[in-house]
Design a protein around this motif. Structure first.
Motif, short mmCIF file in Angstrom:
data_model
loop_
_atom_site.label_atom_id
_atom_site.label_comp_id
_atom_site.label_asym_id
_atom_site.label_seq_id
_atom_site.Cartn_x
_atom_site.Cartn_y
_atom_site.Cartn_z
N ALA A 1 8.02 -36.71 75.12
CA ALA A 1 7.21 -37.92 75.30
C ALA A 1 6.31 -38.16 74.10
O ALA A 1 6.14 -39.30 73.64
CB ALA A 1 6.38 -37.79 76.57
N LYS A 2 5.74 -37.11 73.55
CA LYS A 2 4.85 -37.23 72.39
C LYS A 2 5.59 -37.86 71.21
O LYS A 2 5.07 -38.78 70.55
CB LYS A 2 4.32 -35.85 72.03
CG LYS A 2 3.55 -35.79 70.71
CD LYS A 2 3.19 -34.35 70.36
CE LYS A 2 2.59 -34.23 68.97
NZ LYS A 2 2.32 -32.80 68.61
N GLN A 3 6.79 -37.38 70.94
CA GLN A 3 7.56 -37.89 69.81
C GLN A 3 8.19 -39.25 70.12
O GLN A 3 8.36 -40.08 69.21
CB GLN A 3 8.64 -36.89 69.41
CG GLN A 3 8.12 -35.54 68.95
CD GLN A 3 7.21 -35.66 67.73
OE1 GLN A 3 7.34 -36.57 66.91
NE2 GLN A 3 6.27 -34.72 67.60
N PRO B 1 7.61 -42.16 81.35
CA PRO B 1 6.61 -43.21 81.10
C PRO B 1 5.50 -42.71 80.19
O PRO B 1 5.19 -41.52 80.16
CB PRO B 1 6.09 -43.53 82.50
CG PRO B 1 6.32 -42.28 83.29
CD PRO B 1 7.57 -41.67 82.73
N LYS B 2 4.88 -43.62 79.47
CA LYS B 2 3.87 -43.24 78.48
C LYS B 2 2.56 -42.83 79.11
O LYS B 2 1.93 -41.85 78.69
CB LYS B 2 3.65 -44.40 77.50
CG LYS B 2 2.62 -44.09 76.42
CD LYS B 2 2.42 -45.27 75.49
CE LYS B 2 1.41 -44.93 74.40
NZ LYS B 2 1.18 -46.08 73.48
N ASN C 1 12.20 -34.85 64.73
CA ASN C 1 10.74 -34.81 64.87
C ASN C 1 10.29 -33.66 65.77
O ASN C 1 9.25 -33.04 65.53
CB ASN C 1 10.23 -36.14 65.42
CG ASN C 1 10.39 -37.27 64.43
OD1 ASN C 1 10.48 -37.04 63.23
ND2 ASN C 1 10.44 -38.50 64.91
N ILE C 2 11.08 -33.37 66.81
CA ILE C 2 10.75 -32.23 67.68
C ILE C 2 10.92 -30.92 66.92
O ILE C 2 10.11 -30.00 67.03
CB ILE C 2 11.64 -32.26 68.95
CG1 ILE C 2 11.26 -33.46 69.83
CG2 ILE C 2 11.48 -30.96 69.74
CD1 ILE C 2 12.18 -33.66 71.01
N ASN D 1 17.92 -45.25 78.20
CA ASN D 1 16.67 -44.98 77.49
C ASN D 1 15.65 -44.28 78.39
O ASN D 1 15.57 -44.58 79.58
CB ASN D 1 16.06 -46.29 76.97
CG ASN D 1 17.00 -47.02 76.02
OD1 ASN D 1 17.94 -46.45 75.50
ND2 ASN D 1 16.73 -48.30 75.81
N PHE D 2 14.87 -43.40 77.80
CA PHE D 2 13.79 -42.72 78.52
C PHE D 2 12.54 -43.58 78.64
O PHE D 2 11.73 -43.39 79.54
CB PHE D 2 13.36 -41.42 77.81
CG PHE D 2 14.47 -40.43 77.57
CD1 PHE D 2 15.56 -40.34 78.42
CD2 PHE D 2 14.41 -39.58 76.48
CE1 PHE D 2 16.56 -39.43 78.19
CE2 PHE D 2 15.40 -38.65 76.23
CZ PHE D 2 16.49 -38.57 77.09
#
Length: 384
Positions: A171-173, A250-251, A120-121, A210-211
């Motif tokens: 973070a976006k993906q 974090p989101k 995706n990136i 996990n991020f």
């Protein structure tokens, strides 16, 4: 049974039986059926159709998943699940259990796999027109074969290309399709961890590669305080620690100043800098606690290295556990294209090798036929 091809097939089964002892061929005569000569040399069980139906019904009633043909594991590896859970319950009562959680824990929340994230990136950076309808595995095979670029190297190239936009793009993906609720496994993990606030014992901490912030959000929803740890200088206080040893994104806030173990260079740093806090946290967990690995594939070379160090250099005799799904013959045979018989032989050899490898790393398996069984296992560990 009157055809030559079937006679050859039966002969092959008998020959394989004599050479490998992997399984037994037992002819069964139904009613008064006339058997060909090449079968009459064997001991034959005579039975009726109704008797056979009754036996098959009993098998199906005992094991609903029989039709999926789960490959049997060696008796030593398939140790009683009850005994394993009792051992974990004793460690749990002493507050010595650490949950080591990988990508499999958040997959059902829409978090992409590493392959999907990289793809995706790549599309985000380079594709300006319609995104091609291509299988992701095919994409990586093409990149690897034609350009000699492995996944860690591709991740490094993308990181270098993005420069200061790297964390924001990841973070976006990462959060593009994420959902925070509806994961029974995450709920069971949170329930197992929060019990320690009410009674003696419990889970000491979570270590995750996990991020994402799914654990933190779910702790917050349950009104139990947990703190993400992604830096050596952080203080946890009385809050439940969640160690993000591969970094944290974090989101709903700016990315913290921490290295994401995402690409080749970051993996190299973990190898070359043995006193990084992430390595020390993991070594301490392996040396002094009982770790339960959930959703971890054990292909991370640094994780395997640290388990080896704990076992061989530190002399730790701690027993750890990993929940593993039993692969099915049908699935692997359909993917590989090999016959069911050859796939069975391969799986038996693979199970033996994995058993030996796990023992050397201080691991025992908790075997499940489906990942949906894991939440119930966790709840059993937390029961008095």
């Amino acid at each position: 049974m009157s055809t030559d091809s079937f006679a050859d097939y039966i002969h092959g089964l008998y020959s394989n039986q004599e050479k490998t002892r992997l399984f037994q061929v037992q002819p069964v005569r139904l009613d008064d059926y006339i058997l060909p000569l090449y079968i009459l040399r064997s001991t034959i069980i005579s039975s009726t159709v109704e008797e056979i139906k009754s036996v098959i019904s009993e098998i199906i009633d005992v094991n609903p998943d029989y039709s999926h043909k789960h490959e049997p594991i060696s008796a030593d590896l398939k140790e009683s699940q009850d005994a394993v859970i009792e051992d974990l319950k004793r460690s749990y009562a002493r507050n010595e259990v650490i949950l080591y959680c990988g990508a499999g824990t958040s997959f059902n929340n829409g978090v992409p796999t590493w392959k999907e994230l990289l793809y995706n990136i790549f599309v985000d950076i380079y594709v300006t027109g319609p995104v091609p309808n291509i299988n992701i595995d095919t994409f990586y095979e093409t990149i690897d074969k034609n350009c000699g670029i492995s996944l860690p190297i591709l991740a490094r190239y993308l990181k270098n290309e993005l420069k200061d936009q790297f964390e924001a793009t990841v973070a976006k993906q990462l959060y593009k399709n994420i959902e925070y609720e509806g994961n029974d496994l995450i709920s069971a993990i949170i329930d197992l961890c929060k019990i320690q606030y009410k009674s003696v014992g419990g889970v000491k901490s979570i270590i995750t590669t996990n991020f994402d912030d799914i654990f933190e959000k779910n702790f917050q929803k349950e009104k139990y305080e947990a703190v993400p740890v992604y830096d050596n200088n952080q203080q946890t206080g009385n809050k439940f620690p969640i160690y993000h040893v591969h970094g944290y994104l974090p989101k709903d806030s700016n990315p913290p100043q921490c290295e994401l173990v995402f690409s080749e260079d970051a993996y190299h740093n973990q190898f070359y800098l043995p006193y990084k806090w992430q390595n020390l946290i993991q070594l301490d967990a392996f040396n002094h606690n009982t770790c339960l690995f959930i959703g971890v594939g054990f292909t991370d070379p640094n994780l395997r290295r640290l388990l080896d160090i704990s076992r061989n250099q530190c002399g730790s005799d701690r027993q750890h556990y990993i929940i593993r799904r039993v692969e099915t013959i049908n699935k692997l045979s359909s993917v590989s294209g090999f016959s069911e018989k050859d796939t069975r032989v391969f799986l038996q050899a693979l199970n033996r090798i994995q058993e030996e490898d796990a023992k050397k790393l201080g691991l025992k398996y908790i075997l499940v036929n489906s990942y949906s069984e894991i939440p119930q296992i966790l709840r059993r560990i937390g029961q008095d």
